[in-house]
Design an enzyme around this catalytic site. Sequence first.
Site: not given
Length: 417
Positions: A119-121, A123-124
């Site tokens: 899940p990218c949250q 890293y975003s």
Amino acid sequence: MEELNYIDLFAGAGGLSEGFIRAGFNPIAHVEMNKDACDTVKTRTAYHWLKENKKAKIYHDYLKSETKNKEELWKKVPENLINSVINKEISKETLDEIFDKIDNELNGRNVDLIIGGPPCQAYSVAGRARDPHGMKRDQRNFLYKYYVEFLKRYQPDMFVFENVPGILSAKNGVHLENIFKAVRSAGYELALPKNRYKVLNAKNFGVLQDRKRVIIIGWKKELGFTYPNFDETEPKYEVLKDLFSDLQPLKNGEGTLNAVEYYKPANEYLKQSGIRNGLEIVTQHIARPNNENDLEIYRIAVDEWNNGKRLNYANLPTRLIKHNNVQSFTNRFQVVNGKGVSHTVVAHIAMDGHYYIHPDKKQNRSITVREAARIQSFPDDYFFEGSRTAALKQIGNAVPPLMAEKIAEKIKSMLTR
């Protein structure tokens, strides 16, 4: 030719997987923690099996049904295929259980490839901006370690790791370096330091969306591969004229999750992209209801956009401003670029549609579930299970299938040469 098998980790609604299936790969398992996304992948798994076995009418009848019973649809396909979609969070506690399930599905077969991205949250850039600790304490920063455990266990020839560009700057690049070290210690090679990854943009792969993604590709050291070159092209189609043109015009709150006929015949782009692939019905073309305050802002936003400007929330008439914060996120109302490619569709679209206002002022609404899916290049026969909100979240988190297919074709050529 021998079948190329893969495992999809953090699979979401299956956008990345859809591209690999189109390129001729065979999924052994999909692992995903969100139940609605898993249900979507199960339904898509049913679609692929029914189509392959000349029983596509069963799936088409499901799309046309107003009282969809997904469990009944799933019973029409082999049970092991439905069971290969594993609805589990990947964690220390669940790892052995997931391994056991995948081992049962393998039944002696090899795994040629592992795909997916945590899940990218965490890293975003947007996620770090919203979190008081800048996501430094978020355990999702370390999910890559479990990805590496799958590499160690199944020893695929290659892997494809996908994430947001924010991963490059997260903790000043430390997380990225840790990923590189971990895959190397597992016996995998990456390209030379300057080419360990590429930032690819979906708009250069036929998707009508400006969506950048970091793609890390690795291979077993003895294979001696290099990072592939992708055939990237400039977009030549437009959202309003080419992507939305055949969908029934709607006002806010109108539309249906059920099947309806198209408004116009398929055009060149819709056929070429596979978005329209023979069916004469489309589902989930449903728009959110909006209050009058938001609808007035939408009209202003479209007028501004048509004059070459983005709406600044702080510059709205005072009577329309309902948020106390007018210093940050002043671009919270954005119009989709009808005369070019859309800006990035993200999971926040599930919360409200203000960031995705339809460019046609006459319709005066945010985009529908189906329009969002099309911006992501999902074919119209792709059905997203769960509520409208759940569907939008799945779409916002997905990898565009059209982009995934181009990546998959390159990987296939490397594995079969």
